[in-house]
Design a protein around this motif. Structure first.
Motif, PDB file in Angstrom:
ATOM      1  N   ASP A  17      -4.025   2.559  18.067  1.00  0.00           N
ATOM      2  CA  ASP A  17      -3.172   1.877  19.037  1.00  0.00           C
ATOM      3  C   ASP A  17      -3.283   0.359  18.867  1.00  0.00           C
ATOM      4  O   ASP A  17      -2.274  -0.355  18.946  1.00  0.00           O
ATOM      5  N   PHE A  18      -4.494  -0.108  18.615  1.00  0.00           N
ATOM      6  CA  PHE A  18      -4.709  -1.548  18.364  1.00  0.00           C
ATOM      7  C   PHE A  18      -3.916  -1.993  17.140  1.00  0.00           C
ATOM      8  O   PHE A  18      -3.273  -3.050  17.144  1.00  0.00           O
ATOM      9  N   HIS A  19      -3.922  -1.177  16.089  1.00  0.00           N
ATOM     10  CA  HIS A  19      -3.159  -1.498  14.884  1.00  0.00           C
ATOM     11  C   HIS A  19      -1.657  -1.574  15.185  1.00  0.00           C
ATOM     12  O   HIS A  19      -0.959  -2.472  14.716  1.00  0.00           O
ATOM     13  N   LYS A  20      -1.191  -0.608  15.983  1.00  0.00           N
ATOM     14  CA  LYS A  20       0.241  -0.572  16.286  1.00  0.00           C
ATOM     15  C   LYS A  20       0.664  -1.808  17.074  1.00  0.00           C
ATOM     16  O   LYS A  20       1.695  -2.432  16.771  1.00  0.00           O
ATOM     17  N   LYS A  21      -0.119  -2.146  18.094  1.00  0.00           N
ATOM     18  CA  LYS A  21       0.246  -3.284  18.946  1.00  0.00           C
ATOM     19  C   LYS A  21       0.214  -4.609  18.182  1.00  0.00           C
ATOM     20  O   LYS A  21       0.921  -5.553  18.533  1.00  0.00           O
ATOM     21  N   ASN A  22      -0.619  -4.648  17.133  1.00  0.00           N
ATOM     22  CA  ASN A  22      -0.732  -5.884  16.354  1.00  0.00           C
ATOM     23  C   ASN A  22      -0.009  -5.799  15.011  1.00  0.00           C
ATOM     24  O   ASN A  22      -0.191  -6.672  14.158  1.00  0.00           O
ATOM     25  N   SER A  23       0.798  -4.721  14.842  1.00  0.00           N
ATOM     26  CA  SER A  23       1.605  -4.528  13.626  1.00  0.00           C
ATOM     27  C   SER A  23       0.754  -4.630  12.361  1.00  0.00           C
ATOM     28  O   SER A  23       1.110  -5.317  11.392  1.00  0.00           O
ATOM     29  N   LEU A  24      -0.394  -3.947  12.386  1.00  0.00           N
ATOM     30  CA  LEU A  24      -1.317  -3.978  11.250  1.00  0.00           C
ATOM     31  C   LEU A  24      -1.206  -2.703  10.431  1.00  0.00           C
ATOM     32  O   LEU A  24      -1.056  -1.606  10.981  1.00  0.00           O
ATOM     33  N   SER A  25      -1.293  -2.827   9.124  1.00  0.00           N
ATOM     34  CA  SER A  25      -1.390  -1.656   8.256  1.00  0.00           C
ATOM     35  C   SER A  25      -2.815  -1.125   8.293  1.00  0.00           C
ATOM     36  O   SER A  25      -3.764  -1.873   8.570  1.00  0.00           O
ATOM     37  N   TYR A  26      -2.983   0.152   8.008  1.00  0.00           N
ATOM     38  CA  TYR A  26      -4.314   0.741   7.983  1.00  0.00           C
ATOM     39  C   TYR A  26      -5.016   0.370   6.677  1.00  0.00           C
ATOM     40  O   TYR A  26      -4.391   0.353   5.609  1.00  0.00           O
ATOM     41  N   THR A  27      -6.299   0.105   6.782  1.00  0.00           N
ATOM     42  CA  THR A  27      -7.104  -0.102   5.578  1.00  0.00           C
ATOM     43  C   THR A  27      -7.496   1.257   5.003  1.00  0.00           C
ATOM     44  O   THR A  27      -7.404   2.287   5.690  1.00  0.00           O
ATOM     45  N   PRO A  28      -7.942   1.306   3.744  1.00  0.00           N
ATOM     46  CA  PRO A  28      -8.445   2.575   3.192  1.00  0.00           C
ATOM     47  C   PRO A  28      -9.539   3.189   4.058  1.00  0.00           C
ATOM     48  O   PRO A  28      -9.619   4.415   4.181  1.00  0.00           O
ATOM     49  N   LEU A  29     -10.370   2.355   4.696  1.00  0.00           N
ATOM     50  CA  LEU A  29     -11.432   2.876   5.553  1.00  0.00           C
ATOM     51  C   LEU A  29     -10.852   3.574   6.775  1.00  0.00           C
ATOM     52  O   LEU A  29     -11.296   4.669   7.153  1.00  0.00           O
ATOM     53  N   VAL A  30      -9.855   2.976   7.412  1.00  0.00           N
ATOM     54  CA  VAL A  30      -9.216   3.602   8.578  1.00  0.00           C
ATOM     55  C   VAL A  30      -8.565   4.923   8.163  1.00  0.00           C
ATOM     56  O   VAL A  30      -8.684   5.942   8.851  1.00  0.00           O
TER      57      VAL A  30
END
Length: 701
Positions: free
Chosen positions: A33-46
């Motif tokens: 959800d944090f990624h979505k709100k900040n328009s971030l792509s997922y890292t390989p770790l995520v």
């Protein structure tokens, strides 16, 4: 920001190492959800942590390592969409179990995504006859719409009675309709019972016996069984699920963020303030659980005094449409143009469906007030869920229903986090063992030889005594034939016996029964009173009011609803009572009439009566049959009436049925209907667009 993500990944990884997978999954969903709100792509770790927690659909292949990309593609399955979808780990496990032929009773959270499993099973297994039993008509249409788009090229999708079968069929019914196909279909490949917890009288006292009757009789004709429910901890030993594997899957795809505001609330005024503050400070869609009809009225009064009309063009059109076609003083008419809807089990199906559609739209209804109908009548969810009252009807809200309601918070890919606001103390959390006791009232409908394994010695003795009584009343051969045909509508064997006794002992009181077939409502009184008194307390109003209501809605097609309501004012029947009593006519009253007709034709043989015509009229609320059925498809009677009067489709045509009518609509097309139907307003056209969407197959132009 990267440091925040890494620290959270560490926490999630530690939880996985400690084998606290559910908790790890919850923390991961919050991170997504944090990624979505900040328009971030997922890292390989995520992406790796997504894989480890089984949430495969959430993987981002373009930012994943090869192992995660492999999993994302390995768990793809054809569910009838244009492109295959990736299932999460537990969906895949469930699908694999079904494809292996197992009988399964599963408990899974509301956000689990159970419909994908059903769709994938149909696509991969290619069964000939699929029977899906759902709790309500609203859920029937929602399921039909989903499956029609995907499978109508290959299957006939059947939701009504008396339909000619195709080579491959998907039947979608409430239990009362399903039983009508007991002697029509030789075998079902699978019976799917959605919300099967309603087989317990603890959860549905009125209809549990009819569901068990369907599970017994139709289950015996099914190669495979698949029962679904949420929030069940364990299943008691009972004869209805003894050949099934119970699987409990505690696998959420969203996180529920609970706010126990009731701890800070000391008065009704403070509770109202808290509710208004939540709505003012949240921009997302909100479900408000009111619990009872009277609480819906209280919330209506609150919102009408505090909320200003919306500037939304579509909602103002809807409000005007309700005013014109129903009642200008109706609370829903006034709430809609404040971006608030009402969902309950009494409304015309098309009205509930239209509201849910508008609730799903970004610029539509923002807040939906509901009774428990929202958890059993439709598969919708929202970013916010508010528990306004800790009630379910006259009783306190139980933990099972509470969990089911808050499970409507959040949605895969849309709202990772569902915000739950509790304004009254919730029920104490308990483990829910589902007990399904044998309902004694269905005993008389069972054959002691065929179902001996289900029954105790005491029940067999009761069944034999009942059979003897009925055989003495109507003759052993006739009774055996009726049982063999599963002809009775009622699941209450004692009611069937009561009708038979009355017909045998008081034959003269049934003189003139055939007059009901003649359209002369003013002459129906004596017989209507005679019939409804067989079931005291069943009609949710007085005998006299119900009789007058039947006589007035006999003109349902020739008069508008506002005209009917004007006539009903003398009997203190408003719009909400109109919905309730019309529903009682089409279901309870019609079922009683059918059982009376079955028995009187065999007992009062010298009279040669048959009231099938009157029964048909009642079952369709005195509307043309296809007009009534089209309401279940989302097309209201007032629009079909305009189509009929404009001679686009003749709904008096006796050859029409729901399937060839849908074919006619498809053939002539949306544009033709719009251009050739007189007096359509803008919201009529919006509804017709929605209706056409429900009869469109995937890949159709």
């Amino acid at each position: 920001m990267n440091e925040y993500i890494f620290e959270n990944c560490q926490v999630i990884n530690s939880l996985l190492i400690q084998e606290h997978e559910n908790q790890a999954r919850q923390e991961l969903i919050k991170l997504l959800d944090f990624h979505k709100k900040n328009s971030l792509s997922y890292t390989p770790l995520v992406n790796h942590l997504i894989r480890e927690t089984g949430l495969f659909p959430y993987l981002e292949p373009e930012t994943s390592d090869w192992q995660e990309r492999f999993i994302y593609n390995a768990f793809k399955v054809d569910v009838g969409e244009e492109n295959p979808l990736t299932l999460h780990r537990e969906q895949s496990y469930l699908l694999k179990s079904l494809l292996s032929g197992k009988n399964i009773a599963v408990s899974a959270p509301t956000s689990f995504g159970k419909s994908f499993v059903i769709d994938a099973y149909i696509k991969l297994k290619k069964p000939k006859n699929v029977l899906i039993i759902v709790p309500t008509i609203a859920l029937t249409d929602e399921t039909r719409r989903r499956l029609y788009k995907k499978f109508a090229h290959e299957y006939k999708i059947i939701t009504t009675s008396d339909v000619e079968l195709s080579e491959k069929n998907i039947f979608i019914f409430p239990q009362e309709r399903a039983i009508n196909y007991i002697n029509v279909v030789e075998q079902f490949d699978i019976i799917i019972v959605d919300e099967f917890y309603k087989a317990s009288s603890s959860f549905d006292k009125e209809r549990s016996s009819s569901l068990i009757r369907a599970m017994i009789k139709l289950g015996a004709k099914s190669k495979q069984k698949y029962y679904l429910a949420p929030n069940i901890t364990s299943l008691d030993n009972n004869p209805f699920t003894e050949d099934m594997e119970f699987i409990k899957l505690d696998f959420n795809t969203v996180y529920l963020e609970k706010h126990d505001l009731y701890k800070e609330i000391n008065s009704n005024e403070e509770k109202s303030e808290a509710l208004l503050n939540i709505l003012d400070n949240n921009t997302g869609k909100t479900l408000i659980y009111a619990g009872t009809y009277s609480n819906i009225d209280s919330l209506t009064n609150l919102f009408l005094t505090t909320n200003s009309p919306t500037k939304s063009e579509i909602l103002n059109q809807f409000s005007d449409w309700l005013s014109k076609n129903y009642d200008s003083n109706w609370s829903l008419t006034k709430l809609i143009n404040r971006s608030i809807g009402i969902h309950n089990g009494r409304l015309h199906r098309s009205l509930s469906q239209i509201q849910v559609k508008l609730f799903e739209e970004e610029n539509g209804i923002n807040n939906l007030i509901s009774t428990s109908s929202i958890i059993e009548g439709v598969n919708t969810s929202a970013e916010n869920v508010i528990i306004w009252r800790n009630r379910k009807g006259s009783a306190k809200l139980d933990d099972f229903t509470y969990k089911n309601i808050i499970g409507r918070g959040g949605r895969m890919f849309k709202h990772f986090i569902g915000k739950i606001y509790v304004l009254e103390q919730p029920p104490k959390e308990i483990q829910t063992q589902l007990d399904i006791p044998f309902p004694e009232e269905i005993l008389g409908d069972l054959d002691e030889t065929s179902y001996q394994g289900l029954l105790t010695d005491e029940q067999i003795a009761k069944l034999k005594a009942y059979n003897d009584e009925m055989s003495n009343l109507i003759g052993a051969k006739i009774y055996s034939e009726l049982k063999g045909e599963s002809a009775f509508q009622s699941s209450n064997s004692e009611l069937i016996k009561l009708i038979a006794i009355d017909l045998v002992q008081n034959p003269d009181e049934w003189n003139g029964l055939f007059y009901l077939n003649k359209f002369a409502p003013k002459d129906w009184d004596r017989l209507l009173y005679k019939i409804i008194k067989l079931q005291p307390g069943n009609w949710e109003t007085s005998y006299s009011t119900f009789v007058e209501f039947i006589k007035i809605i006999a003109y349902n097609w020739s008069k508008s609803i506002p005209e009917l309501l004007s006539e009903l004012e003398d009997y203190d029947i408003g719009i909400d009572d109109f919905f309730k009593l019309e529903r009682n006519v089409t279901y309870k009253f019609t079922a009683l009439l059918q059982d009376i007709n079955l028995l009187q034709k065999r007992i009062l043989t010298s009279k040669n009566y048959d009231i099938s015509r009157f029964i048909t009229l009642c079952s369709h609320a005195f509307l043309p049959k296809v007009v009534y059925q089209l309401e279940e498809y989302g097309l209201p009677r007032m629009i079909t009436k305009k189509i009929h009067l404009s001679k686009v489709i003749d709904f008096y045509n006796p050859d029409l049925n729901i399937h060839n009518t849908v074919e006619i609509f498809t053939k002539i097309g949306y544009d033709y209907v719009i251009q050739n139907t007189k007096a359509l307003d803008d919201f009529d056209k919006y509804i017709i667009t929605y209706f056409y969407d429900g009869i469109r197959k995937n890949n159709d132009a």
